[in-house]
Motif scaffolding. Structure first.
Motif, PDB file in Angstrom:
ATOM      1  N   VAL A  11       4.653   1.248  18.243  1.00  0.00           N
ATOM      2  CA  VAL A  11       5.994   0.699  18.385  1.00  0.00           C
ATOM      3  C   VAL A  11       6.860   1.062  17.174  1.00  0.00           C
ATOM      4  O   VAL A  11       8.043   1.325  17.312  1.00  0.00           O
ATOM      5  N   PHE A  12       6.256   1.100  15.981  1.00  0.00           N
ATOM      6  CA  PHE A  12       6.989   1.351  14.749  1.00  0.00           C
ATOM      7  C   PHE A  12       6.778   2.792  14.292  1.00  0.00           C
ATOM      8  O   PHE A  12       5.717   3.366  14.510  1.00  0.00           O
ATOM      9  N   LEU A  31       3.976   5.184   4.881  1.00  0.00           N
ATOM     10  CA  LEU A  31       4.500   3.823   4.828  1.00  0.00           C
ATOM     11  C   LEU A  31       5.913   3.764   5.385  1.00  0.00           C
ATOM     12  O   LEU A  31       6.784   4.545   4.983  1.00  0.00           O
ATOM     13  N   LYS A  32       6.121   2.831   6.290  1.00  0.00           N
ATOM     14  CA  LYS A  32       7.460   2.511   6.792  1.00  0.00           C
ATOM     15  C   LYS A  32       7.697   1.044   6.490  1.00  0.00           C
ATOM     16  O   LYS A  32       7.084   0.154   7.106  1.00  0.00           O
ATOM     17  N   GLY A  33       8.557   0.766   5.504  1.00  0.00           N
ATOM     18  CA  GLY A  33       8.892  -0.619   5.183  1.00  0.00           C
ATOM     19  C   GLY A  33       9.671  -1.242   6.326  1.00  0.00           C
ATOM     20  O   GLY A  33      10.607  -0.629   6.850  1.00  0.00           O
ATOM     21  N   LEU A  34       9.287  -2.440   6.723  1.00  0.00           N
ATOM     22  CA  LEU A  34       9.971  -3.143   7.808  1.00  0.00           C
ATOM     23  C   LEU A  34      10.758  -4.343   7.292  1.00  0.00           C
ATOM     24  O   LEU A  34      11.843  -4.624   7.790  1.00  0.00           O
ATOM     25  N   THR A  71      -2.589  -1.793  15.003  1.00  0.00           N
ATOM     26  CA  THR A  71      -1.800  -1.305  16.134  1.00  0.00           C
ATOM     27  C   THR A  71      -2.305   0.008  16.717  1.00  0.00           C
ATOM     28  O   THR A  71      -1.983   0.329  17.860  1.00  0.00           O
ATOM     29  N   ALA A  72      -3.087   0.798  15.961  1.00  0.00           N
ATOM     30  CA  ALA A  72      -3.541   2.086  16.495  1.00  0.00           C
ATOM     31  C   ALA A  72      -4.743   2.602  15.721  1.00  0.00           C
ATOM     32  O   ALA A  72      -4.913   2.299  14.528  1.00  0.00           O
ATOM     33  N   GLY A  73      -5.559   3.392  16.388  1.00  0.00           N
ATOM     34  CA  GLY A  73      -6.679   4.073  15.757  1.00  0.00           C
ATOM     35  C   GLY A  73      -7.849   3.157  15.460  1.00  0.00           C
ATOM     36  O   GLY A  73      -7.979   2.064  16.022  1.00  0.00           O
ATOM     37  N   HIS A 113      -1.848  -0.085  10.742  1.00  0.00           N
ATOM     38  CA  HIS A 113      -1.716  -1.542  10.802  1.00  0.00           C
ATOM     39  C   HIS A 113      -0.375  -1.960  10.230  1.00  0.00           C
ATOM     40  O   HIS A 113       0.229  -1.252   9.424  1.00  0.00           O
ATOM     41  N   ILE A 114       0.085  -3.102  10.684  1.00  0.00           N
ATOM     42  CA  ILE A 114       1.224  -3.774  10.074  1.00  0.00           C
ATOM     43  C   ILE A 114       0.636  -4.680   8.992  1.00  0.00           C
ATOM     44  O   ILE A 114      -0.271  -5.480   9.279  1.00  0.00           O
TER      45      ILE A 114
END
Length: 141
Positions: A11-12, A31-34, A71-73, A113-114
């Motif tokens: 999703v992200f 890294l994607k800061g949310l 969320t994945a893997g 992961h988040i």
């Protein structure tokens, strides 16, 4: 799991290469800061993606905790003195204040992961190749 499926099925966004924390990782992470901590919010939220074999150093969260939403893997989570755990999409890990631990991808899968983090991390030594290999052999699929 290939990078394409991790990115397409998440999703992200994957984010950029994680240069800000590169010194605390073995291998490549993204890294994607949310949500960034601010004066009125003492929690950070980030989407962290690990290439196969990538893991972070041992670390401890002080004055807070960390929650991982997978969320994945496929990934690994391990607390000091405990067996390694396999992580897969839908798993949730809560790391309490003061617990020494590490997490990252398995040897053959991307992992995302988040991370919801309150407090400050204390970064410690890298997870050795030997300990990482042992963790991979301990996890049950």
């Amino acid at each position: 799991m290939q990078k394409d499926s991790v990115v397409k099925n998440n999703v992200f966004p994957i984010g950029d290469k994680n240069v800000a924390y590169d010194q605390f990782f073995t291998g490549q992470s993204y890294l994607k800061g949310l949500v960034a901590p601010a004066d009125d919010i003492n929690v950070g939220v980030g989407n962290v993606t690990f290439e196969p074999k990538c893991r972070n150093n041992w670390h401890i969260h002080h004055d807070g905790c960390q929650i991982l939403l997978v969320t994945a893997g496929k990934g690994i989570y391990q607390e000091l003195g405990k067996a390694a755990q396999l992580l897969k999409p839908g798993d949730v890990v809560v790391t309490h204040d003061g617990v020494k631990h590490w997490h990252g991808a398995t040897k053959d899968s991307w992992f995302t992961h988040i991370a919801i983090t309150a407090g400050k991390p204390e970064w410690l030594s890298p997870v050795s190749d030997e300990k990482y290999a042992k963790a991979n052999s301990q996890i049950k699929e």
